[in-house]
Design a protein around this motif. Structure first.
Motif, PDB file in Angstrom:
ATOM      1  N   MET A 189     -52.217 -13.814 -22.752  1.00  0.00           N
ATOM      2  CA  MET A 189     -53.350 -14.764 -23.298  1.00  0.00           C
ATOM      3  C   MET A 189     -54.906 -14.434 -22.698  1.00  0.00           C
ATOM      4  O   MET A 189     -55.780 -14.603 -23.124  1.00  0.00           O
ATOM      5  CB  MET A 189     -53.063 -16.444 -22.850  1.00  0.00           C
ATOM      6  CG  MET A 189     -51.810 -16.833 -23.783  1.00  0.00           C
ATOM      7  SD  MET A 189     -51.695 -18.592 -23.684  1.00  0.00           S
ATOM      8  CE  MET A 189     -53.075 -19.194 -24.585  1.00  0.00           C
ATOM      9  N   ILE A 210     -46.925 -16.528 -29.063  1.00  0.00           N
ATOM     10  CA  ILE A 210     -47.180 -17.374 -27.944  1.00  0.00           C
ATOM     11  C   ILE A 210     -47.045 -18.879 -28.363  1.00  0.00           C
ATOM     12  O   ILE A 210     -47.730 -19.204 -29.055  1.00  0.00           O
ATOM     13  CB  ILE A 210     -48.286 -16.926 -27.303  1.00  0.00           C
ATOM     14  CG1 ILE A 210     -48.556 -15.514 -26.981  1.00  0.00           C
ATOM     15  CG2 ILE A 210     -48.621 -17.828 -25.956  1.00  0.00           C
ATOM     16  CD1 ILE A 210     -50.047 -15.083 -26.358  1.00  0.00           C
ATOM     17  N   MET A 261     -52.233 -16.434 -30.976  1.00  0.00           N
ATOM     18  CA  MET A 261     -51.320 -17.067 -30.277  1.00  0.00           C
ATOM     19  C   MET A 261     -50.066 -17.032 -31.247  1.00  0.00           C
ATOM     20  O   MET A 261     -48.941 -16.476 -31.100  1.00  0.00           O
ATOM     21  CB  MET A 261     -51.287 -18.442 -29.830  1.00  0.00           C
ATOM     22  CG  MET A 261     -52.074 -18.583 -28.621  1.00  0.00           C
ATOM     23  SD  MET A 261     -52.402 -20.167 -27.973  1.00  0.00           S
ATOM     24  CE  MET A 261     -51.045 -20.965 -27.960  1.00  0.00           C
ATOM     25  N   SER A 283     -49.754 -22.929 -21.897  1.00  0.00           N
ATOM     26  CA  SER A 283     -50.937 -22.321 -23.026  1.00  0.00           C
ATOM     27  C   SER A 283     -52.008 -23.412 -23.494  1.00  0.00           C
ATOM     28  O   SER A 283     -53.185 -22.901 -23.843  1.00  0.00           O
ATOM     29  CB  SER A 283     -50.050 -22.061 -24.449  1.00  0.00           C
ATOM     30  OG  SER A 283     -49.472 -22.917 -24.883  1.00  0.00           O
ATOM     31  N   PHE A 324     -47.988 -15.624 -20.797  1.00  0.00           N
ATOM     32  CA  PHE A 324     -49.063 -17.015 -20.977  1.00  0.00           C
ATOM     33  C   PHE A 324     -50.095 -16.414 -20.135  1.00  0.00           C
ATOM     34  O   PHE A 324     -51.175 -17.063 -20.122  1.00  0.00           O
ATOM     35  CB  PHE A 324     -48.341 -18.094 -20.246  1.00  0.00           C
ATOM     36  CG  PHE A 324     -47.405 -18.710 -21.135  1.00  0.00           C
ATOM     37  CD1 PHE A 324     -47.769 -19.283 -22.451  1.00  0.00           C
ATOM     38  CD2 PHE A 324     -45.918 -18.635 -20.952  1.00  0.00           C
ATOM     39  CE1 PHE A 324     -46.989 -19.811 -23.233  1.00  0.00           C
ATOM     40  CE2 PHE A 324     -45.012 -19.240 -21.896  1.00  0.00           C
ATOM     41  CZ  PHE A 324     -45.582 -19.759 -23.101  1.00  0.00           C
ATOM     42  N   ASN A 367     -54.550 -22.674 -20.886  1.00  0.00           N
ATOM     43  CA  ASN A 367     -55.339 -21.572 -21.175  1.00  0.00           C
ATOM     44  C   ASN A 367     -56.098 -21.613 -22.237  1.00  0.00           C
ATOM     45  O   ASN A 367     -57.409 -21.096 -22.464  1.00  0.00           O
ATOM     46  CB  ASN A 367     -54.209 -20.434 -21.281  1.00  0.00           C
ATOM     47  CG  ASN A 367     -53.566 -20.087 -20.192  1.00  0.00           C
ATOM     48  OD1 ASN A 367     -54.096 -20.188 -19.136  1.00  0.00           O
ATOM     49  ND2 ASN A 367     -52.303 -19.447 -20.423  1.00  0.00           N
TER      50      ASN A 367
END
Length: 798
Positions: free
Chosen positions: A775, A692, A687, A698, A771, A701
């Motif tokens: 991800m 990110i 990330m 997130s 995202f 995730n």
């Protein structure tokens, strides 16, 4: 002139209802001089923040009028009022000041004279009256449509409205629904095609196909997701966009992986030719793969259920939906899917076509051939990974541990936030506006510092000497601290506005302002009273200050009389109790220009620090800050703690449940936990590398990645323990576990999800691209590498 014409056009803009009635701007605008009960008065002027509002008393809106003698004088008015905007001569039609920093961009002055203005800002304020909300939203819709179609010859114009961000996010979500559907459709097609076998003659492919089995597996995933949404909706757990996007992704990964494991194990048993009866085959298959499926599904269900204890709504809603969806999907696979698989196995044994069981193939059954993925894992990758060289396994282990160490060192650099532009469509009209806000504006949103008595059951005595000191006079008073915080480092700018200060130092001492009738000290004479000749100055009595404050808050400024009337600027800043005492009030200060999420987060924290400092040094009052955007960024106060807590809870649940379901094998449970932990740490490091940010999306995730990691690792670990009891040699057991379970992991999770993920590249919203595409792809690639490379080698070393 074009900007002035635009202002007038917007002021006269009307929304036409279906019944022919109109909604005009004066009907829904903010009118501080309107009736107190409703805030709306047809005759009261609207608040329009514009440089053309300066000097309204003098110009009366005659800018650019060819017949007006003031036609050539408007620039002088703007130049004068840009420096003296608090002068009553420069007040707008609403009898209040128009701040230079608000209506003019990054101005430049030379010798205290305005020399350059790169941008002009027009702000049309809308009433906060809840009864006008529906009409205001309709008018804003008409405003947006008008601005989208407007053409300008000499200016570039960007715009926004109160409903614009929500409308654009909604448009982006609807635009990306098709992308999401295509993503799941491609995954479905891949599953249905890859489960079957391509053989010669080609006419026999219809017999070896597994379309019905693949469709059933995908359909059961969707059914489980719908059931979880429905059950939790009954208990008032909302389904957000994050839940609707991420839960199907997770459940599909778990469910399809189990489908591949069952089907490929069944095909392997059929190719051995030992068990002829379908039920015996299925029984043997479940004896082999059932425990690992139970391990994976139960571990994820418990881990996500514990995640439901989170205080963050987005994480809690996701965790509960994920836990229930995975559990229901496991139940459906152990019941309905097995029934469908028995039917399909009998169909294949009868040499009948898939989906068209009435058609029987006349071609002879070919010799079974090994598929490419199975051949790659068994005959190529496993042999490379377990090459008889004593340096291979330590090298592989060291590389993965070093990468995890590097990712762990990057975690402190993980930034927080969510830029507004990420949630917008690529072609959104708000993107130029947000860029212009950063490039040209000098000030940001207003911050309101609300104060009340620390004893919430009592009103606040604002005129006691002690309270006055704590609010405006002492060095640590609220007003003094607000002035000290008006710096770029504190993300605040300008001078604070305080009604108590204006009342006591401006309005009250001015004999033109506080006047009462000569015949009655209880009747106030406003600046616009027709009988001012019959008025006298208020008698100086501290006991009357509360009543005089109410007069101040209703008094309208008048150039010819009292210029300090408080209604336009302070009319709504004090909240009275039912019996007329002060319940609460607020002072105002502007934030500096805020461009990125980090600025919004830091500015809110600065306001909280200001309030905390005031509360610590003033025993009688309690202060808390508020601004329109604060509630969006409140999550970042606890998001780091939430992330650490939820990941720790999930990892603890993974270890406990895997230890129990692996027969209290602590060593194997520790290996499984290590693999899951490394994937999560690597995910956090990636990330940082991929820029990110950490936010609610997130974080969901990240929690999802623990479930995916268990699915990647559990089956190979369980398979290793099975072969470890048979061959007693760790390396050989790891080799066989990878050879037998690896193809299902590569086909079931990795390739299935990659096929669907790559479609998200074409999403119109950057939010989906960052995202979900980045991800999701990172989770799948990290999980595949750890389960197919690191885990078998690490198992061989224990």
């Amino acid at each position: 002139k074009e900007v002035y014409s635009l202002q007038k056009a917007v002021e006269h803009l009307k929304y036409v209802n279906n019944d022919g009635s109109n909604i005009s701007y004066p009907e829904i605008c903010y009118k501080p001089l309107g009736a107190e009960a409703t805030g709306q008065d047809p005759a009261a002027p609207c608040v329009v923040m514009s440089p053309f509002s300066w000097g309204y008393e003098k110009n009366q809106g005659r800018f650019f009028n060819a017949t007006s003698p003031d036609r050539l004088d408007y620039l002088m008015t703007i130049k004068k009022c840009s420096l003296l905007n608090m002068s009553p001569e420069c007040f707008g039609s609403f009898k209040g000041p128009v701040a230079t920093d608000v209506v003019l961009g990054k101005t430049e002055t030379r010798d205290d004279v305005l020399s350059s203005v790169p941008a002009i800002v027009l702000i049309f304020l809308i009433s906060g009256n809840s009864s006008l909300l529906e009409e205001a939203l309709l008018w804003e819709l008409e405003f947006t449509n008008y601005m989208k179609s407007a053409k300008f010859e000499h200016i570039k114009c960007s715009f926004s409205s109160g409903r614009a961000l929500e409308d654009e996010i909604d448009r982006a979500s609807h635009a990306d629904i098709m992308i999401i559907l295509i993503s799941y459709l491609l995954m479905f097609l891949y599953v249905t095609c890859s489960l079957g076998t391509i053989t010669r003659p080609l006419s026999f492919c219809a017999v070896k196909a597994k379309v019905l089995v693949g469709f059933t597996g995908v359909a059961l995933v969707l059914v489980s997701v719908i059931c979880s949404l429905g059950v939790l909706a009954y208990f008032k757990v909302p389904a957000t966009l994050v839940v609707i996007e991420v839960v199907p992704f997770l459940t599909l990964a778990v469910g399809i992986d189990n489908v591949y494991i069952i089907v490929q194990s069944l095909q392997r048993k059929m190719s051995e030719g030992k068990d002829k009866d379908c039920k015996d085959l299925l029984k043997s298959v479940l004896e082999n793969v059932g425990p690992s499926m139970l391990l994976s599904s139960t571990t994820q269900t418990v881990a996500f259920s514990l995640g439901g204890l989170s205080t963050m709504p987005a994480v809690r809603n996701f965790a509960l939906n994920a836990a229930l969806a995975v559990f229901i999907d496991f139940l459906l696979q152990m019941s309905i899917f097995l029934v469908v698989l028995i039917i399909d196995t009998n169909r294949e044994a009868a040499v009948r076509w898939d989906c068209f069981c009435c058609i029987k193939s006349t071609a002879s059954a070919p010799q079974p051939k090994t598929g490419f993925i199975k051949y790659f894992i068994e005959s190529m990758w496993s042999k490379v990974l377990f090459y008889p060289n004593r340096f291979v396994k330590p090298l592989v282990t060291a590389v993965f541990f070093v990468f995890t160490l590097v990712c762990g060192m990057l975690i402190p650099d993980l930034r927080m936030g969510l830029d507004e532009t990420m949630a917008l469509p690529i072609d959104s009209f708000l993107k130029p506006y947000l860029n212009d806000v950063f490039d040209y504006l000098n000030v940001g949103p207003a911050a309101y510092f609300v104060f009340r008595n620390k004893n919430t059951t009592k009103s606040i005595d604002a005129f006691s000497r002690e309270t006055e000191d704590q609010l405006i006079y002492s060095n640590n008073s609220l007003l003094s601290v607000m002035r000290r915080y008006s710096t770029d480092d504190a993300y605040m700018t300008g001078q604070p506005t305080a009604w108590l200060k204006a009342f006591e130092t401006d309005w009250l001492p001015d004999f033109k302002c506080c006047q009462v009738l000569k015949s009655s000290d209880e009747e106030f004479c406003s600046s616009f009273s027709n009988n001012r000749i019959d008025c006298k100055e208020c008698p100086l009595k501290d006991a009357r200050k509360l009543e005089e404050l109410k007069w101040f808050l209703t008094d309208i400024p008048n150039i010819k009389g009292c210029v300090y009337g408080g209604k336009p600027l302070y009319g709504t800043t004090v909240n009275f109790t039912g019996d007329g005492f002060i319940r609460s009030g607020y002072f105002t200060l502007s934030h500096s220009r805020l461009a990125k999420s980090e600025d919004f987060i830091s500015s809110r924290r600065s306001a909280l620090q200001l309030a905390e400092y005031v509360n610590r040094h003033n025993p009688n009052i309690t202060v808390f800050p508020y601004s329109a955007y604060y509630h969006f960024y409140e999550q970042y106060d606890t998001i780091v703690h939430e992330t650490a807590t939820n990941v720790a809870i999930c990892l603890a649940a993974v270890f406990v449940m895997s230890a129990i379901l692996l027969g209290l094998n602590i060593k194997a449970a520790s290996v499984l936990l290590t693999c899951v932990f490394m994937i999560v740490v690597d995910m956090l490091g990636v990330m940082v590398m991929a820029d990110i940010p950490l936010n609610a999306i997130s974080l969901v995730n990240i929690i999802m990645s623990t479930g995916i990691s268990v699915e990647f690792s559990a089956h190979i670990t369980k398979s290793f323990l099975k072969y470890r009891n048979e061959v007693r040699v760790p390396t050989l057991a790891a080799y066989k576990a990878l050879s037998r379970t690896g193809p299902a992991v590569l086909s079931g999770i990795t390739l299935t999800k990659i096929v669907g993920i790559f479609v998200l590249v074409f999403a119109r919203s950057k939010l989906f691209q960052v995202f979900y595409f980045r991800m999701f792809l990172s989770v799948i690639l990290l999980g595949a590498c750890h389960s197919l490379i690191f885990l078998p080698v690490f198992l061989a070393l224990i």
